[in-house]
Write an enzyme that holds these catalytic residues in place. Structure first.
Site, PDB file in Angstrom:
ATOM      1  CE1 TYR A  16      41.954  42.589  37.086  1.00  0.00           C
ATOM      2  CE2 TYR A  16      40.341  41.893  38.719  1.00  0.00           C
ATOM      3  CZ  TYR A  16      40.682  42.660  37.626  1.00  0.00           C
ATOM      4  OH  TYR A  16      39.753  43.517  37.086  1.00  0.00           O
ATOM      5  CD  GLU A  52      42.002  45.782  35.336  1.00  0.00           C
ATOM      6  OE1 GLU A  52      40.946  45.131  35.448  1.00  0.00           O
ATOM      7  OE2 GLU A  52      42.784  45.618  34.392  1.00  0.00           O
TER       8      GLU A  52
END
Ligand code: GDP
Ligand code: MN
Length: 378
Positions: A101, A189
Site C-alpha cells: 500500500y 493511493e
C-alpha cells in the site's frame, strides 16, 4: 470528487507510473475485444466509486477472451453497495507475488500531508490501521521541501519492504506525491502496488479523490465529474450552479446559507417532517436563481411541499418574492409552499406575496410546522 480507477490510472500513467495494459468497456462483447487486444489473461474490474470491490465480487480474472466475456456478464449490471456497475476496466492480469500500500492524504491535525507505506497492502488499509497500526509507516511532508529521497527510503525500510521493492519504489512515491499536489487531491493511493513474479512493481489499483474546492483549477476533469454523478437531479442541479443534495423525504427545503439550510432540515425533522433535499441558493440570490431552485426541487417526484427559509442579509426579500412568484406562474405547481422571509426588504417581499397561493411564516419553527401540516393534509 471521486474519480474512477481507470481515470486515476490515466493520470498516474502520465506521471510515468507503470500500469497494466487495457482499457474500459461497457458491454461483454467489448470486454472480449479488449481481452483479445491485450492477448493475455485479463482481470475484469467493476468501475464504481466504492472500495472493497474485490470482496463484493466485482473483480474477476478471465484467462481467455471468452472467459473474460463470461465473467463480465456477471459483473456488468451488478449492484455493489447500492451502485450499479455500468463500466468495467479490462486489463492484463498481474502476476501477483506481494501486495503493498502507498498513499497520501491530508493530516488536518498536523496541518501537513501525510505519506503512508505498508507491506500489508491489497486489503482494506483502514482495517490494518485499526488492527496492526505499526504495519503502516508514516511521515509528514514538509510543504516547503516536498517528499525527499531519503524519506522514501526511510518509509520503505520502516514498512519492512523487501529489497526488490525498496529499490523500485522511488518513482512510484514521487509520482504519487506530484499527482497529489498537481491535482489538489484529498487522497491519492495505490493499493495494491504489486510486486510481480519477475520482481518488478506495477500499480494494480489506483484511487484519487480531488478537493471539490479546487475543481475550478482542473477544467479537464469536468468530463469525469459529469460521468460520475449517480443522481440525475444532483447532476442537473450542479449544471445549474446550485448547491443541492438529494435526501429521501418529501419536503423540499430551500434557504440561503449552508448553516441556515442545515438548521432548517433539523427543525423540519423535529416537527415530524422528512426533508427531500438540501438546497442553498447562496447569498445575494436573484429572482432567476430562486425560480431555478424551485424548479430543481420539483424535479424530485417525491416532493409534496416546499419550505423556503430566507434570512435576508445581502439576499433581498423582494428579489426572493419576485422569483417565487415567477416560479409559481411558470411551473404551475400545485404543491404547498411555505415562505419565511426575514431581514433585508422582508416586508416588501411579504407584501408582494400577499394574495398569492404561498403561505407566509414569521419564524423558522412556525414555517416548519406549517409545511409539515400542509404536506400531511395533502
Ligand atoms: P478494491 O478491492 O476495490 O480495492 O480493488 P483492487 O483493485 O485493489 O483489487 C482487490 C484485489 O483483487 C487485489 O488486492 C488483488 O488481490 C486482486 N486483484 C486485482 N487485480 C488483480 C490482477 O490483475 N490479478 C490477480 N490475480 N488479482 C488481482
Ligand atoms: Mn484497492
Amino acid at each position: 470528487m471521486k474519480i474512477h480507477e481507470y481515470q486515476a490510472k490515466e493520470i498516474f500513467a502520465k506521471y510515468g507510473v507503470p500500469i497494466p495494459a487495457g482499457r474500459v468497456a461497457t458491454t461483454p462483447s467489448e470486454v472480449e475485444t479488449v481481452a483479445r487486444e491485450v492477448g493475455k489473461a485479463v482481470v475484469v474490474k467493476a468501475q464504481v466509486h466504492v472500495g472493497g470491490r474485490g470482496k463484493a465480487g466485482g473483480i474477476k480474472v478471465g484467462k481467455t477472451p471468452e472467459e473474460a466475456r463470461q465473467v463480465s456478464e456477471k459483473i456488468i449490471g451488478m449492484d455493489i453497495k447500492g451502485l450499479k456497475v455500468e463500466q468495467v476496466l479490462v486489463e492484463e492480469a498481474a502476476d501477483i507475488k506481494e501486495e503493498y500500500y502507498i498513499g497520501i492524504t491530508t493530516d488536518r491535525a498536523a496541518r501537513r500531508n501525510i505519506v503512508m507505506v505498508s507491506a500489508a497492502g491489497g486489503i482494506d488499509i483502514e482495517e490494518v490501521a485499526v488492527s496492526d497500526p505499526e504495519k503502516i509507516a508514516k511521515l509528514h511532508i514538509d510543504p516547503a521541501i516536498g517528499l525527499q529521497d531519503f524519506q522514501i527510503r526511510q518509509l520503505a525500510f520502516d514498512a519492512k519492504l523487501p529489497p526488490a521493492a525498496v529499490k523500485g519504489i522511488g518513482p512510484f512515491m514521487k509520482a504519487l506525491s506530484r499527482v497529489y499536489s498537481d491535482y489538489d487531491c484529498s487522497l491519492a493511493e495505490i493499493n495494491p502496488l504489486v510486486l510481480t513474479g519477475d520482481g518488478t512493481l506495477i500499480a494494480a489499483d489506483a484511487k484519487i479523490n480531488i478537493d471539490d474546492n479546487a475543481l475550478f483549477r482542473h477544467k479537464e476533469l469536468a468530463q469525469y465529474q459529469a460521468a460520475q454523478e449517480d443522481d440525475p437531479i444532483e447532476a442537473e442541479a450542479h449544471k445549474r450552479g446550485l448547491t443541492y443534495v438529494r435526501l429521501d423525504g418529501d419536503i423540499g427545503i430551500i434557504g440561503n446559507g449552508a448553516g441556515l439550510v442545515m438548521t432548517t432540515l433539523d427543525v423540519v425533522q423535529r416537527e415530524g417532517g422528512r426533508p427531500a433535499n438540501f438546497l442553498d441558493i447562496g447569498g445575494g440570490a436573484k429572482a432567476e436563481v430562486v425560480r431555478l431552485a424551485v424548479d430543481t426541487v420539483l424535479l424530485d417526484p417525491n416532493v409534496k411541499g416546499i419550505f423556503f427559509n430566507i434570512f435576508g442579509g445581502i439576499t433581498r426579500g423582494d428579489e426572493v418574492a419576485k422569483g417565487l412568484l415567477e416560479a409559481m406562474s411558470d411551473l404551475e405547481t400545485q404543491v404547498p409552499i411555505v415562505v419565511r422571509l426575514t431581514g433585508t426588504r422582508a416586508e416588501e417581499g411579504l407584501a408582494l406575496l400577499e394574495g398569492s397561493a404561498l403561505t407566509p411564516a414569521s419564524t423558522m419553527q412556525e414555517g416548519a410546522r406549517k409545511i409539515v401540516d400542509l404536506v400531511k393534509a395533502a
